[in-house]
Scaffold this motif. Structure first.
Motif, mmCIF file in Angstrom:
data_model
loop_
_atom_site.group_PDB
_atom_site.id
_atom_site.type_symbol
_atom_site.label_atom_id
_atom_site.label_comp_id
_atom_site.label_asym_id
_atom_site.label_seq_id
_atom_site.Cartn_x
_atom_site.Cartn_y
_atom_site.Cartn_z
ATOM 1 N N HIS A 181 38.363 41.959 36.515
ATOM 2 C CA HIS A 181 37.779 41.732 35.180
ATOM 3 C C HIS A 181 37.050 40.384 35.143
ATOM 4 N N ALA A 215 31.883 40.855 36.065
ATOM 5 C CA ALA A 215 31.537 40.884 34.652
ATOM 6 C C ALA A 215 30.050 40.685 34.423
ATOM 7 N N ARG A 239 32.137 40.194 26.769
ATOM 8 C CA ARG A 239 33.388 40.945 26.920
ATOM 9 C C ARG A 239 34.562 40.034 26.574
ATOM 10 N N ALA A 278 41.917 40.075 27.122
ATOM 11 C CA ALA A 278 41.984 41.431 27.684
ATOM 12 C C ALA A 278 43.342 41.686 28.346
#
Lengths: 312, 312
Positions: free
Chosen positions: A49, A53, A111, A117
């Motif tokens: 992640h 990205a 994001r 997250a």
């Protein structure tokens, strides 16, 4: 300047970014490497992640372009371990800087940040893991056949990242917000120093490491050290301008945070016009530093303009 | 076993610890090194707090003793960069593991942890700075004249520290507490794996790096890899015993935390007597691994007994 070189540079950057993402993804697969016992799935997912990205990948692009300018026989793939290392170091610093105890950012490249997250403990370990992986990549024989080059690359990156570089720069940045109960605001010289540490050191490392991988002489390494310094300064000045002029949607992260945090920026001190004039001067200096390589350095010259004129 | 070897080992350990503290303090002074722009005073002070806290210095002691067993001409000073590097990596992991988002410990070696004595942002940066400094120390020519040895040391440490080692082990340890909403408790094999990663990998790195610095052959490196594995297992079993039997005042940190956090330990699964029997077996194996060096390996054999029988 016509629009065409910009367009070509954007294409070169996005082609390179795709190759780098593939290289990073391959390195962050589930199979333990020699000397590793196991790779926890949640940590791997969070590291992916953090690094997959869709960033601009400017630092490894610079490393690769400088190395290939000096030694056109080098391929993007051959330079992948060093490229991945410098991007891991960059991404680790973003993950830790975004933490609640640091800049407390929830959004990065459009994001959720890693601690949002996943969770805060995982985000701390993602940063630690990426920082460690950067040195693993550089010290591995796959990075370069000559161990003297590998050791020198480790030293380049460690000095750029350490307490006299990025880590120290983030510390000075927090102090500049008044975080540690010190009411003093930094003057222009102090702002330039903290930006040179926090942002400039890694960009300089990218260009110096590229010159090293390209087999450059000491003189050439020195020249690309200066080239990196110039790009780092331009990068930070452009960032300060964007903090004032861009929208959150353009940037994919919160904007106008520096002003909100009471940080002094050079835009606030010098004004937008003076900063734009300094950016022009820096692009001219970067281009002049590339003059020994003539037209072959057009991509790097375009990269310098891109850094100074970028919109995100 | 008589008391005398223990007493001599404690003296050797404390003499070594004093030399190491001096080496670490010299490295964390205010003067920027080549490639560094500035060293922020608060960050330096916090890094000194983290590393100059009177630990046992077991890992660099093992590195030094193994290297000097193989090459008696090596001095403690000559091995100082590598010793300091492995201690920096150990201390970084303690600082980050103590953070509120991780194990949330306020006390370490009888003193406030870094995030308590300073603040959380500073503690994150202290860990990042020490981790980076470890690789700086190893890659510097002052560590070893041969760059191939330096690059191999970087790789040893990066693999021990990374997602397949310490970072991954801490992640598994948090998972074992049920931190990520997963109700499963680890079985004995999983506990051994996470301990091998979290604790064993760095002890193994210390003995392997010592063998590398001592000029050991591949066979000797392999033997000291196994020696490190055995010591790492003994260290963790002794730690689990202490978590059950020691007082907070003896340990200088909170005890019985593993049980409180619902972590499975091998003591809980196997019982105290079975763990003591395994410790005896491990000390015997460690001693047997040293047999080619006869009486000259007495200090390392005593260190193995110390690890298994320590009270703090």
């Amino acid at each position: 300047m016509t629009a065409a070189p910009h367009v070509r540079l954007e294409t070169a950057l996005s082609d390179f970014a795709a190759a780098l993402e593939a290289g990073l993804a391959a390195r962050l697969n589930a199979t333990p490497r020699p000397g590793e016992i196991a790779r926890p799935a949640r940590l791997l997912a969070a590291m992916r992640h953090a690094v997959l990205a869709g960033g601009k990948r400017l630092r490894p692009f610079l490393l690769t372009e400088v190395a290939r300018l000096l030694n056109p026989g080098l391929t993007v793939d051959a330079l992948m371990p060093a490229s991945a290392a410098i991007e891991c170091l960059h991404c680790y610093s973003l993950v830790h800087d975004d933490l609640p105890a640091m800049d407390d950012d929830a959004l990065r490249r459009g994001r959720p940040t890693v601690h949002v997250a996943f969770d805060e403990a995982t985000a701390i370990l993602v940063g630690d893991g990426l920082l460690t992986l950067a040195f693993d990549l550089l010290a591995d024989p796959a990075c370069h056949a000559d161990p003297a080059v590998r050791a020198a690359l480790v030293l380049d990156l460690a000095r750029a990242g350490g307490l006299g570089g990025m880590v120290g720069g983030q510390m000075l940045d927090l102090a500049a917000e008044g975080r540690f109960g010190d009411g003093a605001r930094p003057d222009e010289a102090e702002i330039r120093k903290l930006q040179a540490m926090k942002t400039g050191a890694l960009i300089r490392a990218a260009t110096v490491m590229g010159a090293r991988l390209g087999g450059g002489s000491d003189d050439v390494l020195h020249r690309f050290g200066r080239f990196g310094d110039v790009l780092g300064l331009a990068f930070q000045l452009a960032d300060d301008l964007l903090d004032v002029t861009a929208t959150e949607s353009e940037m994919g992260k919160a904007v106008a945070k520096d002003a909100a945090h009471g940080k002094g920026t050079l835009v606030a001190r010098l004004g937008i016009d003076a900063v734009r004039a300094e950016l022009d001067r820096l692009v001219a200096e970067a281009t002049e530093l590339l003059s020994p390589w003539g037209a072959r350095s057009a991509t790097l010259a375009a990269a310098a303009r891109f850094v100074a004129e970028r919109r995100r």
